[in-house]
Structures are given as structure tokens and as C-alpha cells.
Scaffold this motif. Structure first.
Motif, PDB file in Angstrom:
ATOM      1  N   VAL A  75       8.327   1.091  -2.087  1.00  0.00           N
ATOM      2  CA  VAL A  75       7.806   1.622  -3.213  1.00  0.00           C
ATOM      3  C   VAL A  75       8.777   3.055  -3.332  1.00  0.00           C
ATOM      4  CG1 VAL A  75       5.814   3.214  -4.287  1.00  0.00           C
ATOM      5  CG2 VAL A  75       5.227   0.952  -2.772  1.00  0.00           C
ATOM      6  N   PRO A  76       9.179   3.235  -4.565  1.00  0.00           N
ATOM      7  CA  PRO A  76       8.754   2.875  -5.677  1.00  0.00           C
ATOM      8  C   PRO A  76       9.634   1.627  -6.416  1.00  0.00           C
ATOM      9  CG  PRO A  76       9.790   4.810  -6.355  1.00  0.00           C
ATOM     10  CD  PRO A  76       9.902   4.547  -4.438  1.00  0.00           C
ATOM     11  N   GLU A  77      10.300   1.040  -5.740  1.00  0.00           N
ATOM     12  CA  GLU A  77      11.213   0.237  -6.028  1.00  0.00           C
ATOM     13  C   GLU A  77      10.772  -0.925  -6.708  1.00  0.00           C
ATOM     14  OE1 GLU A  77      15.166  -0.446  -3.640  1.00  0.00           O
ATOM     15  OE2 GLU A  77      14.395  -2.126  -3.264  1.00  0.00           O
ATOM     16  N   VAL A  78       9.850  -1.517  -6.267  1.00  0.00           N
ATOM     17  CA  VAL A  78       9.064  -2.867  -6.568  1.00  0.00           C
ATOM     18  C   VAL A  78       8.260  -2.217  -7.837  1.00  0.00           C
ATOM     19  CG1 VAL A  78       6.978  -2.335  -5.291  1.00  0.00           C
ATOM     20  CG2 VAL A  78       7.452  -4.526  -6.372  1.00  0.00           C
ATOM     21  N   VAL A  79       7.782  -1.026  -7.907  1.00  0.00           N
ATOM     22  CA  VAL A  79       7.029  -0.834  -9.272  1.00  0.00           C
ATOM     23  C   VAL A  79       8.283  -0.691 -10.411  1.00  0.00           C
ATOM     24  CG1 VAL A  79       5.748   1.432 -10.175  1.00  0.00           C
ATOM     25  CG2 VAL A  79       5.430   0.540  -7.638  1.00  0.00           C
ATOM     26  N   LEU A  80       9.092   0.123 -10.118  1.00  0.00           N
ATOM     27  CA  LEU A  80      10.063   0.225 -11.210  1.00  0.00           C
ATOM     28  C   LEU A  80      10.522  -0.988 -11.611  1.00  0.00           C
ATOM     29  CD1 LEU A  80      11.561   3.505  -9.609  1.00  0.00           C
ATOM     30  CD2 LEU A  80      10.199   3.498 -11.777  1.00  0.00           C
ATOM     31  N   ALA A  81      11.157  -1.677 -10.826  1.00  0.00           N
ATOM     32  CA  ALA A  81      11.558  -3.181 -11.150  1.00  0.00           C
ATOM     33  C   ALA A  81      10.619  -3.783 -12.164  1.00  0.00           C
ATOM     34  CB  ALA A  81      11.742  -3.958  -9.903  1.00  0.00           C
ATOM     35  N   LYS A  82       9.394  -3.856 -11.845  1.00  0.00           N
ATOM     36  CA  LYS A  82       8.240  -4.565 -12.684  1.00  0.00           C
ATOM     37  C   LYS A  82       8.153  -3.611 -14.098  1.00  0.00           C
ATOM     38  CE  LYS A  82       3.851  -6.761 -12.705  1.00  0.00           C
ATOM     39  NZ  LYS A  82       2.736  -6.993 -11.859  1.00  0.00           N
ATOM     40  N   GLU A  83       8.234  -2.634 -14.022  1.00  0.00           N
ATOM     41  CA  GLU A  83       8.158  -1.729 -15.180  1.00  0.00           C
ATOM     42  C   GLU A  83       9.581  -2.010 -16.032  1.00  0.00           C
ATOM     43  OE1 GLU A  83       6.383   2.719 -15.456  1.00  0.00           O
ATOM     44  OE2 GLU A  83       8.488   2.773 -15.548  1.00  0.00           O
ATOM     45  N   ALA A  84      10.819  -2.205 -15.289  1.00  0.00           N
ATOM     46  CA  ALA A  84      11.672  -2.675 -16.265  1.00  0.00           C
ATOM     47  C   ALA A  84      11.904  -3.871 -16.650  1.00  0.00           C
ATOM     48  CB  ALA A  84      13.006  -2.413 -15.077  1.00  0.00           C
ATOM     49  N   GLY A  85      10.724  -4.677 -16.291  1.00  0.00           N
ATOM     50  CA  GLY A  85      11.052  -6.031 -17.134  1.00  0.00           C
ATOM     51  C   GLY A  85      11.463  -6.956 -16.010  1.00  0.00           C
ATOM     52  N   LEU A  86      11.850  -6.692 -14.803  1.00  0.00           N
ATOM     53  CA  LEU A  86      12.751  -7.726 -14.255  1.00  0.00           C
ATOM     54  C   LEU A  86      11.940  -8.494 -13.034  1.00  0.00           C
ATOM     55  CD1 LEU A  86      15.652  -5.226 -13.250  1.00  0.00           C
ATOM     56  CD2 LEU A  86      15.559  -6.665 -15.091  1.00  0.00           C
ATOM     57  N   SER A  87      12.616  -9.662 -12.791  1.00  0.00           N
ATOM     58  CA  SER A  87      11.881 -10.335 -11.662  1.00  0.00           C
ATOM     59  C   SER A  87      12.579  -9.508 -10.262  1.00  0.00           C
ATOM     60  CB  SER A  87      12.395 -11.859 -11.799  1.00  0.00           C
ATOM     61  OG  SER A  87      12.414 -12.474 -10.317  1.00  0.00           O
ATOM     62  N   TYR A  88      11.532  -9.416  -9.463  1.00  0.00           N
ATOM     63  CA  TYR A  88      11.814  -8.616  -8.068  1.00  0.00           C
ATOM     64  C   TYR A  88      11.134  -9.355  -7.079  1.00  0.00           C
ATOM     65  CZ  TYR A  88      12.353  -4.769  -4.821  1.00  0.00           C
ATOM     66  OH  TYR A  88      12.428  -3.971  -3.695  1.00  0.00           O
ATOM     67  N   ALA A  89      11.741  -9.513  -6.023  1.00  0.00           N
ATOM     68  CA  ALA A  89      11.325 -10.109  -4.476  1.00  0.00           C
ATOM     69  C   ALA A  89      11.874  -9.476  -3.592  1.00  0.00           C
ATOM     70  CB  ALA A  89      11.115 -11.561  -4.444  1.00  0.00           C
ATOM     71  N   ALA A  90      11.266  -9.498  -2.226  1.00  0.00           N
ATOM     72  CA  ALA A  90      11.912  -8.700  -1.250  1.00  0.00           C
ATOM     73  C   ALA A  90      11.721  -9.415  -0.081  1.00  0.00           C
ATOM     74  CB  ALA A  90      11.607  -7.335  -0.782  1.00  0.00           C
ATOM     75  N   VAL A  91      12.853  -9.891   1.091  1.00  0.00           N
ATOM     76  CA  VAL A  91      12.601 -10.230   2.199  1.00  0.00           C
ATOM     77  C   VAL A  91      12.490  -9.301   3.366  1.00  0.00           C
ATOM     78  CG1 VAL A  91      15.067 -10.852   2.002  1.00  0.00           C
ATOM     79  CG2 VAL A  91      13.323 -12.162   3.817  1.00  0.00           C
ATOM     80  N   ILE A 108       0.938  -1.180  -0.038  1.00  0.00           N
ATOM     81  CA  ILE A 108      -0.050   0.049   0.057  1.00  0.00           C
ATOM     82  C   ILE A 108       0.858   1.191  -0.140  1.00  0.00           C
ATOM     83  CG2 ILE A 108      -1.781   1.485   1.230  1.00  0.00           C
ATOM     84  CD1 ILE A 108      -2.687  -1.295   2.587  1.00  0.00           C
ATOM     85  N   ASP A 109       0.594   2.076  -1.068  1.00  0.00           N
ATOM     86  CA  ASP A 109       1.648   3.215  -1.277  1.00  0.00           C
ATOM     87  C   ASP A 109       1.128   4.336  -0.447  1.00  0.00           C
ATOM     88  OD1 ASP A 109       3.422   4.866  -2.023  1.00  0.00           O
ATOM     89  OD2 ASP A 109       2.554   4.937  -4.216  1.00  0.00           O
ATOM     90  N   ARG A 110       2.029   4.891   0.368  1.00  0.00           N
ATOM     91  CA  ARG A 110       1.612   6.357   1.142  1.00  0.00           C
ATOM     92  C   ARG A 110       2.712   7.104   0.847  1.00  0.00           C
ATOM     93  NH1 ARG A 110       0.587   7.164   6.656  1.00  0.00           N
ATOM     94  NH2 ARG A 110      -0.522   9.065   5.626  1.00  0.00           N
ATOM     95  N   THR A 111       3.674   7.095   0.172  1.00  0.00           N
ATOM     96  CA  THR A 111       4.634   7.852  -0.052  1.00  0.00           C
ATOM     97  C   THR A 111       4.151   9.012  -1.058  1.00  0.00           C
ATOM     98  OG1 THR A 111       5.383   6.746  -2.281  1.00  0.00           O
ATOM     99  CG2 THR A 111       6.261   5.866  -0.180  1.00  0.00           C
ATOM    100  N   TRP A 112       4.883  10.157  -1.366  1.00  0.00           N
ATOM    101  CA  TRP A 112       4.424  11.089  -2.386  1.00  0.00           C
ATOM    102  C   TRP A 112       5.650  11.933  -2.640  1.00  0.00           C
ATOM    103  CZ3 TRP A 112       6.448  15.660  -0.290  1.00  0.00           C
ATOM    104  CH2 TRP A 112       6.810  15.820   1.054  1.00  0.00           C
ATOM    105  N   GLY A 113       5.678  12.415  -4.047  1.00  0.00           N
ATOM    106  CA  GLY A 113       6.605  13.084  -4.788  1.00  0.00           C
ATOM    107  C   GLY A 113       7.797  12.090  -5.244  1.00  0.00           C
ATOM    108  N   ARG A 114       7.566  10.962  -4.984  1.00  0.00           N
ATOM    109  CA  ARG A 114       8.580  10.121  -5.723  1.00  0.00           C
ATOM    110  C   ARG A 114       8.519   9.719  -7.188  1.00  0.00           C
ATOM    111  NH1 ARG A 114       9.893   5.594  -0.669  1.00  0.00           N
ATOM    112  NH2 ARG A 114       9.940   7.323   1.058  1.00  0.00           N
ATOM    113  N   LYS A 115       9.462   9.448  -7.749  1.00  0.00           N
ATOM    114  CA  LYS A 115       9.614   9.273  -9.381  1.00  0.00           C
ATOM    115  C   LYS A 115       9.226   7.821  -9.286  1.00  0.00           C
ATOM    116  CE  LYS A 115      11.013  13.437 -10.989  1.00  0.00           C
ATOM    117  NZ  LYS A 115       9.730  14.326 -11.917  1.00  0.00           N
TER     118      LYS A 115
END
Length: 279
Positions: A196-212, A111-118
């Protein structure tokens, strides 16, 4: 072709991976992107034969606060040097009783509660990609990479939760008690400042992304719970960061051993189909 050479895995986090002997054939690489410079130089090498790249999200001196991290440059740089996957670590506060400090959580939503990030590469940045990208975020994380992290964690015997929704706040301050209670009502399990936005950008870059996620505290929602402190977070993180490092290292081997990489092509196709270009 050796299956290990078909993938290159980026690791974002830094803490717990600063052993100079971690990678074989290691070297430092400076990468510039259309979106500026990443948080630090990238350390490249091989982890048990698998090509890998390590990037400290906040810089190696932890000089960048969450809202100042150049997430676009970080993700673009890792893709530029050939990464196919990104495995990330993140310190998180718990919003539910059963996710205890010291536990690991394999994130599956946010759930994204950030603001102003690219949050997109498709914003007419010179030398950047063209068009507007309307990319779906369900699922937000790569199922194959998540499965590898979960298998690695459970094989080590670490207490691990296979799902978790992270409420991502702007920071650098922690939540108020009212905010923490609200995040619980929204269905959040964890709270952090960087997914966010790390996971969003990774998906937009077409990469496999997961986080622990490494649970460090209970935030401040519980009755008589004092507000979380930096010292508390750091103490718990230092105690347990080896768990996250072990899981990432083992997951690298699992992903590299998988000879079915068709899902990576599917991610690229999903991005291509989400781009609208002006006629």
C-alpha cells in the motif's frame, strides 16, 4: 495482431531482474508525471517477445525508504508508457507458522497501517485527473494476474501459498513484538512496507496488478524469536529471489497468451463509475 502485442507488462521490484541481458531490444526511458518523477528510469524491452517495462521500486541503488517512494509517479509512469498489467515482487515477514521463510505467497488482500502516503490520483493535482474516486478494494488484486503467478510458481515446483493478507506497515523500522502479535490477531498472514498504496493506485489507474511475496523471516511474534534483522532478510532474499524472478517471467508469458482481455476494459469501467465530479 499478435496477442503478445496486446499487452505490455510492467514489473516492479528490481532485485533479481538486474541482468542486462534479460530483455531483448532494451532501452532506458525517462518519464515525468504530474505527480513527480518515478523511483528511477524505466527499462523497456521484450521478454520472450512480450513488451515489458521494469522499474526498481526503491531505485536501482535502493536509495528510497518505503515511505519515500513516489508510488503515484511509479504507477502513472508505467501506465503512461502503455502498460496494461503490473506484476510486483515484495519481501515479507511471516505472521503464521505455515508460511515459512523461502516460501512464495500470491497476495490477495491487505490491511493498511501506513500513514501520510498519497493514496489517490484524484486530489486536484494540476494536470492530474479530476473528481474524487471512491473505488472499491474488494478484490484488491487482479484475479487473472494472480492465477498466472500461481500457475507459474506451481509449475516450477516452488512451495507457494495461493492466498495471503499483507499487513502493510509504515517502516522503515520493523514491528515490535506487541504489534506483530496484534497483526496476527487481525488475520494477517504477512507483513511488509510497500504493498500500500501501490496496489490501490494500480487499481485506480485501471491496471491489472498482482504481487508475489517472498517470505524472508518470521517477524518477531514467536516465543523466543529475536527481532528480525536486515542481514537476515537480505540473506534469505538473495537465496530465493530467483524464485520470484522465475515466476514473474513465466507469468508474463501466460498473461500474454490469454486472448480474452475483456477484464482490462472492466477495470477501466469500474474506475469510471467510481468517480464523483462536482456539477
Amino acid at each position: 495482431m499478435d496477442v503478445k502485442t496486446k499487452v505490455k507488462i510492467g514489473i516492479i521490484g528490481g532485485s533479481g531482474f538486474d541482468d542486462p541481458g534479460l530483455f531483448a531490444e532494451q532501452s532506458e526511458k525517462v518519464v515525468s508525471t504530474p505527480f513527480g518523477d518515478p523511483s528511477d528510469v524505466i527499462l523497456e524491452g521484450r521478454l520472450h517477445g512480450v513488451p515489458c517495462a521494469l522499474l526498481a521500486r526503491h531505485g536501482r541503488k535502493h536509495q528510497l525508504q518505503p515511505s519515500d517512494v513516489n508510488y503515484r509517479a511509479n504507477i502513472w509512469a508505467l501506465k503512461e508508457i502503455g502498460c496494461t498489467h503490473i506484476l510486483a515482487t515484495t519481501a515479507t515477514g511471516s505472521l503464521v507458522e505455515e508460511y515459512k521463510p523461502g516460501d512464495l505467497v500470491i497476495l490477495d488482500d491487505f490491511i493498511d497501517r501506513t500513514w501520510g502516503r498519497k493514496c489517490t490520483f484524484y486530489d486536484a493535482t494540476p494536470s492530474g485527473p479530476h473528481g474524487v474516486c471512491h473505488l472499491g478494494m474488494s478484490p484488491a488484486f487482479c484475479a487473472r494476474a494472480r492465477a498466472a503467478l500461481l500457475q507459474a510458481a506451481r509449475s516450477r515446483g516452488y512451495t507457494t501459498h495461493k492466498t495471503g493478507t499483507a499487513v502493510v506497515i509504515q517502516g522503515p523500522r520493523f514491528s515490535s513484538r506487541a504489534e506483530s502479535l496484534m497483526h496476527r490477531q487481525w488475520g494477517g498472514h504477512l507483513v511488509n512496507m510497500t504493498t500500500v498504496p501501490e496496489v490501490v493506485l494500480a487499481k485506480e489507474a485501471g491496471l491489472s496488478y498482482a504481487a508475489v511475496a517472498l517470505v524472508t523471516d518470521y517477524d518477531c511474534w514467536r516465543e523466543n524469536e529475536t527481532s528480525v534483522s536486515v542481514s537476515e532478510v537480505l540473506e534469505m532474499f538473495k537465496k530465493n529471489v530467483k524464485k520470484a524472478a522465475d515466476v514473474i517471467i513465466d507469468a508474463v508469458q501466460l498473461l500474454a497468451a490469454d486472448d480474452d482481455l475483456s477484464y482490462l476494459d472492466q477495470y477501466k469501467e469500474q474506475v469510471a463509475s467510481a468517480i464523483m465530479l462536482k456539477e
